[in-house]
Write a protein that holds these residues in place. Structure first.
Motif, PDB file in Angstrom:
ATOM      1  N   LEU A  94       0.860  -1.185   0.000  1.00 55.49           N
ATOM      2  CA  LEU A  94       0.000   0.000   0.000  1.00 55.49           C
ATOM      3  C   LEU A  94       0.894   1.232   0.000  1.00 55.49           C
ATOM      4  CD1 LEU A  94      -2.742  -1.055   2.588  1.00 55.49           C
ATOM      5  CD2 LEU A  94      -2.697  -1.411   0.097  1.00 55.49           C
ATOM      6  N   SER A  95       1.662   1.363  -1.066  1.00 52.84           N
ATOM      7  CA  SER A  95       2.722   2.363  -1.121  1.00 52.84           C
ATOM      8  C   SER A  95       2.980   2.791  -2.555  1.00 52.84           C
ATOM      9  CB  SER A  95       4.009   1.776  -0.522  1.00 52.84           C
ATOM     10  OG  SER A  95       5.103   2.646  -0.700  1.00 52.84           O
ATOM     11  N   THR A  96       3.353   4.051  -2.704  1.00 54.57           N
ATOM     12  CA  THR A  96       3.760   4.564  -4.017  1.00 54.57           C
ATOM     13  C   THR A  96       5.267   4.459  -4.223  1.00 54.57           C
ATOM     14  OG1 THR A  96       3.912   6.813  -3.131  1.00 54.57           O
ATOM     15  CG2 THR A  96       1.803   6.159  -4.127  1.00 54.57           C
ATOM     16  N   THR A  97       5.972   3.829  -3.279  1.00 52.25           N
ATOM     17  CA  THR A  97       7.411   3.625  -3.427  1.00 52.25           C
ATOM     18  C   THR A  97       7.691   2.865  -4.718  1.00 52.25           C
ATOM     19  OG1 THR A  97       7.744   3.556  -1.035  1.00 52.25           O
ATOM     20  CG2 THR A  97       9.463   2.562  -2.404  1.00 52.25           C
ATOM     21  N   PRO A  98       8.556   3.379  -5.596  1.00 47.78           N
ATOM     22  CA  PRO A  98       8.835   2.676  -6.858  1.00 47.78           C
ATOM     23  C   PRO A  98       9.499   1.327  -6.609  1.00 47.78           C
ATOM     24  CG  PRO A  98       9.634   4.950  -6.924  1.00 47.78           C
ATOM     25  CD  PRO A  98       9.291   4.663  -5.495  1.00 47.78           C
ATOM     26  N   TYR A  99       9.221   0.381  -7.481  1.00 44.86           N
ATOM     27  CA  TYR A  99       9.872  -0.923  -7.399  1.00 44.86           C
ATOM     28  C   TYR A  99      11.234  -0.866  -8.073  1.00 44.86           C
ATOM     29  CZ  TYR A  99      11.037  -5.736  -8.626  1.00 44.86           C
ATOM     30  OH  TYR A  99      11.693  -6.922  -8.800  1.00 44.86           O
ATOM     31  N   THR A 100      12.233  -1.414  -7.390  1.00 40.01           N
ATOM     32  CA  THR A 100      13.586  -1.501  -7.926  1.00 40.01           C
ATOM     33  C   THR A 100      13.965  -2.959  -8.085  1.00 40.01           C
ATOM     34  OG1 THR A 100      14.203   0.556  -6.814  1.00 40.01           O
ATOM     35  CG2 THR A 100      15.996  -0.852  -7.569  1.00 40.01           C
ATOM     36  N   ARG A 101      14.398  -3.345  -9.278  1.00 42.33           N
ATOM     37  CA  ARG A 101      14.811  -4.724  -9.524  1.00 42.33           C
ATOM     38  C   ARG A 101      16.059  -5.062  -8.700  1.00 42.33           C
ATOM     39  NH1 ARG A 101      14.258  -2.861 -14.995  1.00 42.33           N
ATOM     40  NH2 ARG A 101      12.348  -3.636 -16.000  1.00 42.33           N
ATOM     41  N   PRO A 102      16.354  -6.355  -8.548  1.00 44.82           N
ATOM     42  CA  PRO A 102      17.558  -6.753  -7.797  1.00 44.82           C
ATOM     43  C   PRO A 102      18.844  -6.143  -8.339  1.00 44.82           C
ATOM     44  CG  PRO A 102      16.119  -8.641  -8.089  1.00 44.82           C
ATOM     45  CD  PRO A 102      15.528  -7.522  -8.902  1.00 44.82           C
ATOM     46  N   ASP A 103      18.885  -5.812  -9.642  1.00 44.44           N
ATOM     47  CA  ASP A 103      20.100  -5.217 -10.199  1.00 44.44           C
ATOM     48  C   ASP A 103      20.165  -3.697  -9.997  1.00 44.44           C
ATOM     49  OD1 ASP A 103      18.276  -4.190 -12.013  1.00 44.44           O
ATOM     50  OD2 ASP A 103      19.067  -5.262 -13.757  1.00 44.44           O
ATOM     51  N   GLY A 104      19.172  -3.154  -9.303  1.00 45.06           N
ATOM     52  CA  GLY A 104      19.176  -1.734  -8.997  1.00 45.06           C
ATOM     53  C   GLY A 104      18.473  -0.852 -10.001  1.00 45.06           C
ATOM     54  N   THR A 105      17.954  -1.430 -11.075  1.00 46.45           N
ATOM     55  CA  THR A 105      17.268  -0.636 -12.091  1.00 46.45           C
ATOM     56  C   THR A 105      15.780  -0.541 -11.780  1.00 46.45           C
ATOM     57  OG1 THR A 105      16.904  -2.565 -13.493  1.00 46.45           O
ATOM     58  CG2 THR A 105      18.940  -1.314 -13.841  1.00 46.45           C
ATOM     59  N   PRO A 106      15.116   0.530 -12.235  1.00 40.95           N
ATOM     60  CA  PRO A 106      13.669   0.657 -12.014  1.00 40.95           C
ATOM     61  C   PRO A 106      12.918  -0.462 -12.735  1.00 40.95           C
ATOM     62  CG  PRO A 106      14.635   2.738 -12.710  1.00 40.95           C
ATOM     63  CD  PRO A 106      15.685   1.701 -12.926  1.00 40.95           C
ATOM     64  N   GLY A 107      11.846  -0.936 -12.132  1.00 37.59           N
ATOM     65  CA  GLY A 107      11.078  -2.019 -12.741  1.00 37.59           C
ATOM     66  C   GLY A 107       9.588  -1.793 -12.620  1.00 37.59           C
ATOM     67  N   GLU A 108       8.819  -2.563 -13.381  1.00 38.90           N
ATOM     68  CA  GLU A 108       7.369  -2.541 -13.285  1.00 38.90           C
ATOM     69  C   GLU A 108       6.900  -3.828 -12.618  1.00 38.90           C
ATOM     70  OE1 GLU A 108       5.335  -1.799 -16.887  1.00 38.90           O
ATOM     71  OE2 GLU A 108       6.352   0.109 -17.290  1.00 38.90           O
ATOM     72  N   LEU A 109       5.887  -3.699 -11.795  1.00 33.40           N
ATOM     73  CA  LEU A 109       5.362  -4.867 -11.103  1.00 33.40           C
ATOM     74  C   LEU A 109       4.401  -5.628 -12.012  1.00 33.40           C
ATOM     75  CD1 LEU A 109       4.747  -3.159  -7.683  1.00 33.40           C
ATOM     76  CD2 LEU A 109       6.387  -5.003  -8.116  1.00 33.40           C
ATOM     77  N   PRO A 110       4.502  -6.957 -12.033  1.00 38.08           N
ATOM     78  CA  PRO A 110       3.601  -7.747 -12.896  1.00 38.08           C
ATOM     79  C   PRO A 110       2.174  -7.716 -12.386  1.00 38.08           C
ATOM     80  CG  PRO A 110       4.921  -9.183 -11.509  1.00 38.08           C
ATOM     81  CD  PRO A 110       5.451  -7.801 -11.294  1.00 38.08           C
ATOM     82  N   GLY A 111       1.243  -7.873 -13.299  1.00 38.58           N
ATOM     83  CA  GLY A 111      -0.173  -7.901 -12.948  1.00 38.58           C
ATOM     84  C   GLY A 111      -0.649  -9.299 -12.627  1.00 38.58           C
ATOM     85  N   ILE A 112      -1.944  -9.401 -12.406  1.00 36.66           N
ATOM     86  CA  ILE A 112      -2.584 -10.672 -12.083  1.00 36.66           C
ATOM     87  C   ILE A 112      -2.551 -11.585 -13.306  1.00 36.66           C
ATOM     88  CG2 ILE A 112      -4.756 -11.736 -11.351  1.00 36.66           C
ATOM     89  CD1 ILE A 112      -5.418  -9.035  -9.994  1.00 36.66           C
ATOM     90  N   ALA A 113      -2.301 -12.860 -13.085  1.00 34.30           N
ATOM     91  CA  ALA A 113      -2.216 -13.825 -14.184  1.00 34.30           C
ATOM     92  C   ALA A 113      -3.519 -13.855 -14.978  1.00 34.30           C
ATOM     93  CB  ALA A 113      -1.907 -15.215 -13.634  1.00 34.30           C
ATOM     94  N   PRO A 114      -3.426 -13.998 -16.307  1.00 31.34           N
ATOM     95  CA  PRO A 114      -4.635 -13.981 -17.149  1.00 31.34           C
ATOM     96  C   PRO A 114      -5.671 -15.027 -16.756  1.00 31.34           C
ATOM     97  CG  PRO A 114      -2.666 -13.764 -18.499  1.00 31.34           C
ATOM     98  CD  PRO A 114      -2.194 -14.054 -17.103  1.00 31.34           C
ATOM     99  N   GLU A 115      -5.231 -16.223 -16.353  1.00 30.28           N
ATOM    100  CA  GLU A 115      -6.203 -17.260 -16.020  1.00 30.28           C
ATOM    101  C   GLU A 115      -7.007 -16.901 -14.772  1.00 30.28           C
ATOM    102  OE1 GLU A 115      -2.063 -18.850 -14.767  1.00 30.28           O
ATOM    103  OE2 GLU A 115      -2.957 -17.650 -16.393  1.00 30.28           O
ATOM    104  N   VAL A 116      -6.377 -16.151 -13.851  1.00 29.37           N
ATOM    105  CA  VAL A 116      -7.107 -15.686 -12.665  1.00 29.37           C
ATOM    106  C   VAL A 116      -8.114 -14.614 -13.064  1.00 29.37           C
ATOM    107  CG1 VAL A 116      -6.895 -14.569 -10.419  1.00 29.37           C
ATOM    108  CG2 VAL A 116      -5.182 -16.251 -11.131  1.00 29.37           C
TER     109      VAL A 116
END
Length: 289
Positions: free
Chosen positions: A128-150
Motif C-alpha cells: 500500500l505504497s507509491t514507493t517505486p519498485y527496484t529490480r535486484p540489479d538496482g534498475t527501475p522495474g514494473e510490477l507484474p499484474g494478475i495472471a490472465p487465467e485468474v
C-alpha cells in the motif's frame, strides 16, 4: 473457544480462539470474501503450539453479519474490525498474519495502529505504497499484474446453480490460485470448502468486498517509517501478486525481510503448512510479550 463480537452498530463478527490463554496472541486475517475457517486446521494447530491463535469471519463471510447492501462500508472498515476483534477479546497487542486482502489490512494496522502489533506477517499481497519498485540489479522495474487465467475466472458471473456446482466452482478457483508448482489435491480443497459451507450455513457466494470502496488505503510514509517487525512471504507460484511484489513490499516497508515458501501460490495446500508455520514462528520468536 468461539465468540461473537459486536464491532459496529448492527455488525457482529464470529471469532475463535485456539491455544493457551496466556500465550502471546496471534491474529489471522483472511482475504476478500474468505471466512476465517479458510485458515487450514493443521496450520492453526501448528501456530497454536506457541500462540493464542485468533481467527475470525470478516463481515459478509461465514457466521458474521451479512448486510453490505443495507449498510455498505469501505475496505478500510475491515481493518477497524480487526482492532475491534482484539478489543472484544481483551488483547492489547498481538502478532498479525494477513493473506491477500488480509495482508493489505495488516498493512493498515502497521500504519495506523502500530502500538497494537507485536509483529506482522504479510502473505500474497501488494504494498500500500507509491514507493517505486527496484529490480535486484538496482534498475527501475514494473510490477507484474494478475495472471490472465485468474482474471478470466474472476470475470465470470457467479450464478446459483446449486450447492454442488458452487462447490466445484470453488475447487476450480483454488486450482487456478494454487499456481501449478505443487500437485493440486482437489479432494483437500473440496473438504475445506465443505467445512466452510457448513460453518457458514449456506453456500451463497459473497461479493461485498469486491464492491466496497477501496479508496484511501495508501500508507506510503507510515510504512516507510514503521518500527513493527515485518515478515513478507514470497511465493514462487503466486498468480495474483507474483514474486516481485514480495520484494517491493520489502522495499516499501521499513525493516521488512522476505522468506520464500517453496512451491506456494495464492493458496494454502498441505505442502506449505510446515514451512509457513516455521517461518511465522521464527519471526514471532523473541517477540512474544
Amino acid at each position: 473457544m468461539e465468540h461473537f463480537i459486536d464491532v459496529a452498530p448492527g455488525v457482529r463478527l464470529w471469532a475463535e480462539e485456539r491455544g493457551a490463554a496466556g500465550a502471546p496472541p496471534l491474529l489471522l486475517i483472511m482475504g476478500a470474501q474468505a471466512s476465517g475457517t479458510g485458515w487450514p486446521e493443521e496450520l492453526v494447530d501448528a501456530l497454536a503450539v506457541h500462540h493464542r491463535v485468533i481467527r475470525y469471519d470478516h463481515r459478509d463471510t461465514g457466521r458474521s453479519t451479512w448486510a453490505f447492501d443495507e449498510r455498505p462500508y469501505p475496505v478500510t472498515a475491515l481493518a477497524d474490525d480487526a482492532i475491534a476483534v482484539l478489543d472484544g477479546l481483551g488483547v492489547a497487542r498481538a502478532h498479525v498474519v494477513g493473506l491477500s486482502l488480509g495482508g493489505m489490512l495488516a498493512q493498515l494496522l502497521i500504519a495506523d495502529h502500530p502500538g497494537r502489533l507485536l509483529s506482522a506477517t504479510l502473505m500474497g499481497t501488494c504494498a500500500l505504497s507509491t514507493t517505486p519498485y527496484t529490480r535486484p540489479d538496482g534498475t527501475p522495474g514494473e510490477l507484474p499484474g494478475i495472471a490472465p487465467e485468474v482474471l478470466e475466472m474472476w470475470s465470470r458471473p457467479v450464478e446459483d446453480r446449486g450447492a454442488e456446482a458452487e462447490l466445484e466452482r470453488r475447487v476450480e478457483h483454488w486450482r487456478v490460485l494454487a499456481g501449478g508448482l505443487l500437485p493440486f489435491d482437489a479432494e483437500y480443497f473440496r473438504a475445506l470448502e465443505r467445512r466452510i459451507i457448513a460453518h457458514t450455513g449456506h453456500y451463497r457466494a459473497g461479493t461485498a468486498h469486491g464492491r466496497a470502496d477501496d479508496s484511501g488505503m495508501l500508507r506510503t510514509a507510515a510504512l516507510a517509517a514503521t518500527d513493527v517487525p515485518v515478515l513478507v512471504t514470497s511465493a514462487p507460484a503466486e498468480p495474483v501478486f507474483p514474486p516481485p511484489h514480495a520484494r517491493h513490499l520489502a522495499q516499501a516497508v521499513r525493516g521488512a525481510r522476505v522468506v520464500e515458501i517453496p512451491g506456494m501460490g495464492h493458496a494454502l495446500p498441505r505442502e506449505v503448512h510446515g514451512p509457513l508455520a516455521a517461518a511465522i514462528l521464527a519471526h514471532t520468536a523473541g517477540r512474544r510479550s
